[in-house]
Enzyme design. Structure first.
Site, PDB file in Angstrom:
ATOM      1  CB  CYS A 154      -0.983  -0.021   1.161  1.00  0.00           C
ATOM      2  SG  CYS A 154      -2.338   1.190   0.938  1.00  0.00           S
ATOM      3  CG  HIS A 257      -3.648  -3.171   3.032  1.00  0.00           C
ATOM      4  ND1 HIS A 257      -2.612  -2.913   3.915  1.00  0.00           N
ATOM      5  CD2 HIS A 257      -4.082  -1.961   2.591  1.00  0.00           C
ATOM      6  CE1 HIS A 257      -2.441  -1.603   4.011  1.00  0.00           C
ATOM      7  NE2 HIS A 257      -3.320  -1.004   3.210  1.00  0.00           N
ATOM      8  CD  GLU A 259      -1.519  -5.918   5.271  1.00  0.00           C
ATOM      9  OE1 GLU A 259      -1.999  -4.814   5.596  1.00  0.00           O
ATOM     10  OE2 GLU A 259      -1.168  -6.174   4.096  1.00  0.00           O
TER      11      GLU A 259
END
Length: 283
Positions: A154, A257, A259
């Site tokens: 990001c 993102h 994660e």
């Protein structure tokens, strides 16, 4: 030389050889067993609201912090997360990097437009100059002075791009006429739009296909790619979603993102591939 002395010499040579074999075996086992250490950049807050609202701190304190999804994804993939705080001297950061096997530049606030030669527009979000300065210096150092694998997420892809001489959209809708890319109406672990991956790229190898679903929580993005980087993924409306450095070295930035998509085995492939590259880089 009598037989007793010959026996003693043979025994000494045998013991020395055995010791050398044990040392070599121990080193090999250490390389096999030891998990790669991954430095993850932290957010920085110079205001004291975090401490005051949570009753953990006092007025005037600054804070270094990181969302736990980064830590969890690195640990789950087989790495050891090491948080990189905002330091008073960049020499301290360089010392930290010397102990690492890979670096992850995490998400966060908007990147200061002055870092890529543009005036700050009124539609830019909150800017943390201390973090911008260190993160960009870190990206430059890792790219130019080390061979470490680098993963940027990001804000991280934007930092990496600026470090390589690229520029950013300060707001995708206002400046670029793109669709809204801050899709907070979705749960953070759900895909909110599709991304097209270019054939023959590292991302295509990671996912095994040329189209994937991703989440999206940004209003800035890469405008002009930095020197040496290739655009390897774009959104449905043409926003740059990933950059790679061509070659064997793992250098990858993604605008989404992965994660946060912790329950997507597909997205976690990014971290598994990154950790594998970090492990191999240390051999």
């Amino acid at each position: 030389m009598n037989n007793e002395n010959k026996y003693k010499q043979r025994k000494q040579r045998t013991n020395a050889n055995n010791k050398n074999k044990e040392m070599a075996q121990t080193a090999a086992e250490r390389n096999t067993v030891m998990k790669p250490r991954i430095g993850i950049t932290c957010n920085f807050e110079y205001k004291d609201e975090i401490g005051l609202l949570t009753h953990m701190g006092a007025a005037g304190q600054k804070w270094h912090y990181l969302a736990d999804h980064y830590v969890n994804s690195i640990e789950k993939a087989g790495g050891i997360p090491v948080l990189i705080p905002i330091c008073g001297s960049f020499e301290t950061v360089k010392e930290m990097v010397s102990c690492l096997d890979g670096v992850l530049i995490s998400g966060g606030h908007d990147v200061n437009p002055r870092e890529y030669g543009m005036p700050v527009k009124k539609y830019s979000g909150e800017i943390i100059p201390q973090r911008d300065s260190q993160d960009i210096a870190l990206a430059k150092y890792v790219l130019k002075e080390t061979d470490l694998p680098l993963l940027c997420i990001c804000r991280g892809i934007q930092v990496m791009n600026v470090a390589a001489g690229g520029t950013l959209w300060q707001d995708l809708e206002i400046e670029g006429g793109y669709e809204n890319h801050s899709n907070t109406m979705f749960p953070f672990n759900f895909a909110s739009h599709q991304v097209e991956l270019k054939a023959g790229t590292r991302l295509e190898q990671i996912f095994g296909k040329v189209e994937i679903g991703v989440n999206s929580f940004h209003h800035q993005a890469v405008l002009q790619p930095g020197d040496g980087f290739s655009v390897t993924a774009v959104s449905e409306d043409g926003v740059i979603e990933a950059l790679e450095l061509p070659g064997e070295r793992f250098v990858l930035g993604v605008q989404w993102h992965p994660e946060m998509m912790y329950d997507s085995d597909e997205q976690q492939n990014i971290f598994r591939t990154f950790i594998s590259a970090c492990r191999n880089a240390g051999l």
